[in-house]
Design an enzyme around this catalytic site. Sequence first.
Site: not given
Lengths: 319, 319, 319, 319
Positions: B127, B11, B103, B129, B72, B171, B125
């Site tokens: 996120d 993303g 990730d 994360d 992707r 998520r 990213t």
Amino acid sequence: MKRIAVLTSGGDAPGMNAAIRAVVRNGIYHGLHVFGVYRGYTGLIQGDFKELSVGSVGDVIQRGGTILYSARCDEFRTEEGRQQAVEQLRKHQIDGLITIGGDGTFQGAKKLTELGFPTIGVPGTIDNDINGTDYTIGFDTAINTVIDAIDRIRDTATSHERTYIVEVMGRDAGDIALLAGLAGGAESILIPEVNSSLEEIIARLKHGADRGKKHSIIIVAEGVGSAVDIGRQVQKATGFETRITVLGHVQRGGTPTAFDRVLASRMGAKAVDLLLSGKKDMMVAIRNNEVLGIDFDEANSQKHHLDLSNHHLASILSI
Amino acid sequence: MKRIAVLTSGGDAPGMNAAIRAVVRNGIYHGLHVFGVYRGYTGLIQGDFKELSVGSVGDVIQRGGTILYSARCDEFRTEEGRQQAVEQLRKHQIDGLITIGGDGTFQGAKKLTELGFPTIGVPGTIDNDINGTDYTIGFDTAINTVIDAIDRIRDTATSHERTYIVEVMGRDAGDIALLAGLAGGAESILIPEVNSSLEEIIARLKHGADRGKKHSIIIVAEGVGSAVDIGRQVQKATGFETRITVLGHVQRGGTPTAFDRVLASRMGAKAVDLLLSGKKDMMVAIRNNEVLGIDFDEANSQKHHLDLSNHHLASILSI
Amino acid sequence: MKRIAVLTSGGDAPGMNAAIRAVVRNGIYHGLHVFGVYRGYTGLIQGDFKELSVGSVGDVIQRGGTILYSARCDEFRTEEGRQQAVEQLRKHQIDGLITIGGDGTFQGAKKLTELGFPTIGVPGTIDNDINGTDYTIGFDTAINTVIDAIDRIRDTATSHERTYIVEVMGRDAGDIALLAGLAGGAESILIPEVNSSLEEIIARLKHGADRGKKHSIIIVAEGVGSAVDIGRQVQKATGFETRITVLGHVQRGGTPTAFDRVLASRMGAKAVDLLLSGKKDMMVAIRNNEVLGIDFDEANSQKHHLDLSNHHLASILSI
Amino acid sequence: MKRIAVLTSGGDAPGMNAAIRAVVRNGIYHGLHVFGVYRGYTGLIQGDFKELSVGSVGDVIQRGGTILYSARCDEFRTEEGRQQAVEQLRKHQIDGLITIGGDGTFQGAKKLTELGFPTIGVPGTIDNDINGTDYTIGFDTAINTVIDAIDRIRDTATSHERTYIVEVMGRDAGDIALLAGLAGGAESILIPEVNSSLEEIIARLKHGADRGKKHSIIIVAEGVGSAVDIGRQVQKATGFETRITVLGHVQRGGTPTAFDRVLASRMGAKAVDLLLSGKKDMMVAIRNNEVLGIDFDEANSQKHHLDLSNHHLASILSI
């Protein structure tokens, strides 16, 4: 005319504060006492009045929302409620009332006029769905909010074969969807005024993909349907990944644009001028860049008209 | 080391272009030839390489998205796909690869390292994360996008007794929801890391209403549930009108903030420095304001940690 | 008409890219080949033409600046230069030219028409100083840029007894200063169209201070004088601390507003329609929300008119 | 500890309101009465105190400026003034004071501590020039304001061979210029901490032009000199057209970024925690993402340090 009052009613819109400021300061400039009525018709019935000074409306021209608050008022829909409102106005020796809001607001205003109370309406609603005026206060800000969202989606849209569906406000009027879609370069714009079958949209999406288009952005006015539902159907029919954005009340807020502040300033000042010249039962409108008063009846005589040539233009330009 | 390549994968995130720019210009500054690989691992397998000049990355530092595109790539998950990728890198005489992403991107990067190809990861990213780094590129921009939406909702929220529910990305990680909720002054923040029963939320809403609170804003990380579903339950249980905003991919775009541009510039430059000093199998990280390289294994050794003291602070400050 | 060309010239303005996009896509929609001419009249003389596809103008509607670049061209002011330009147009078999820019651009366009080459102008300039059209492309974005600056100054202005002077663009036309000053709530607006003596301004400042006004914001169009000079005089005469902001070319950039994108889209498309219907020697204009073609002579027949009632309104509303 | 007070002093900074909110709400959460002191040390001497409720700081987290106002106070620099301040604090039965501001603010705070009154400082200044903390409240917002201006200039800069000079705040500290210059991709960054001769800058400009660079953006911290003066010299030496932007107090305003709001929320809450745990004579700081209290003496023991590696990085990345 010595004392006037101003209220905001219905869904709020960016620029309402600029309109209140213009009412207050133009009123004071002309020697009037200006009172704010809080929480719309509710405050009118309950007598929630406060005199506003030049300083009361300092530092508000740039703020979203409304410093007078807004509220729904079921009571005002009753004869009795409206009688109470007029009594409060009389009790506070108010000679004229300015109401800022949309359709529902003006229906209320008209009832007050029928009860003999001089009332002028100022069109403040992001929906731009008031007949008789080219623009309503808040509409320009709302479409800029929507295109900011579209621009951000476009940034990320170039990488993946995806369909993005953005649901915007507009239960009966497609103005926000249409103008924001045109300005945002959206591939499809679904509005209540134009029947677009899901088949057409899907055909257009597939046609675009065949021509090498990586992604598509579809704008949906809420009156047409839910982005979530439409997204599911599109994904099922095309196999394209579909991503949803529902902007919701984000569209009602934000600092007003220059356009909305100028419009609100001119309209608010005009409302005072109209009261001072003995007018009542009127709505302020902008037509051909001129701010003027029109009869409530004229404003209500026909449905607000949306220029559909922009819909055709948007489809040409997003090929 | 004479020729290096850079790709973006997964993303996209605001600031990726600033990182690419830093890789290209720091590389050229050190006498390297720098190649862009288009569409992530897909382009790596297909040999979609193009040499980038100083000018190729002019006027991109402020742009959202990624000029190298992202995609992707299922093929890269196969042994064969990765072998092809390494062959392409060898064929283009590339000595080192820099991968910008999250990730999944780094799992791919690690596989390349295992095949003997020097690879450095840069965490990009929204996120936040990724374990081992205090910040990822794009996170700061994303939370600013979210608080802009919250601010707009707040403008309009003061008028009505309503509950606004804003669904944001995340998520598995509640970073966006937590920081944006704290910065936006949200009344409740629902994140995957903290179990909040619907009962608690409803109790908090009712308690607020009892104390005279007119409105509440609830931020929900998508991993916790859908805003639409939660909204329905809240409305049913409290009787408060509930309004929904789902920001979706709006959060992935936008011009990167100063923080993200500085972070991306430092990280992109560091990735080149690491390759030049013979490092591989590493991810660039920022810790205590210092940009450094850490082993991929360290980055993957434990789950990314969210500082929950901010969750407690947000609940104190939104009383 | 089979092949048309489009160029941008003069100072660039946000929305020029949206206009180029509309020219290209409406042209292609009507079966034309559309060529971009780079760097304005310079590229016209040098034959710097490139055919543009639907994809060439993808992802540009939201970008400031101009993808075709702009430049000054002294050579085009000579008979010889213009002859060369027409030869290049003929050589590339171009049947009609669309020029996007301001006054100088249209003077050049008119000369081409006189040499027999069909040319249509599109008004793109932040100054809004073109006669015959209510708005020019870029003006709405520029005033929004200015009010963003004013809003920020206002945030900090409440604490100290200070006078803030903001210099904005407008050598001959006060449109930006006037509308931004009205929308920003500035206390004084100095424009070329209105003679304001320094004495009046100082009197107004002192009067405001006497009434308890803590701070004042003065907007100055550059045509009136330099903010630095005026600031020095004001500070000397009043003793108030004075702070200066000079926005400069910040006003020429930024992502175009919805208004400018819609205007540019409509105007760009209209220019193609005019060429297709055999028109030449015309400028596209917007009047009363209608986009139409007017003769260059009409556009040049009188000086652009500024509605000074807004100046009066601004002074009433900033009491 | 039962009653505490909070004030803002010095130049205001975006995020100050978020810090006030955090002080008030964390205080009330811990059972304290929290008083706002208006107009900094002036209000402290004059006894301008008002108790703040949870609602007093509603809807302020996103606002620039300071709801408590700020002011300079010469009187507080006298022994007598400070004695009066302590008397007012005693009279209002205040047990601890939190001062939000910069260097000058803390020198005042330290004096109060010396008079035996428990005081905690919170660093709020856009300049980021406080020793002992990685960041001050308002700095992140200010650099984002500057890069927005740079981005707009860049939009228009591509067309002409021009040099743009942007003067930003920073009398003694180059933090804003350096970080905004790095994030904005500026070609040269002139800061007080680095001696750059005009000759070098001009050489760099000419070198860039020789390599085909069409335009250059130079950021100047005000402490280095005036953009107008530097512009004149550059234009004279190079012959390049030079355009000036002076942002001025635009940099002090604006809605605070997420970073500044989170920082302010954490710091404001921490200040209360420190008072509650009996601390005094301390400044709140953030180091390595941890918010903690440090002695005023430590904060003043050495000059604020600017990481000059970013200066080198900026010059590499803007080749």
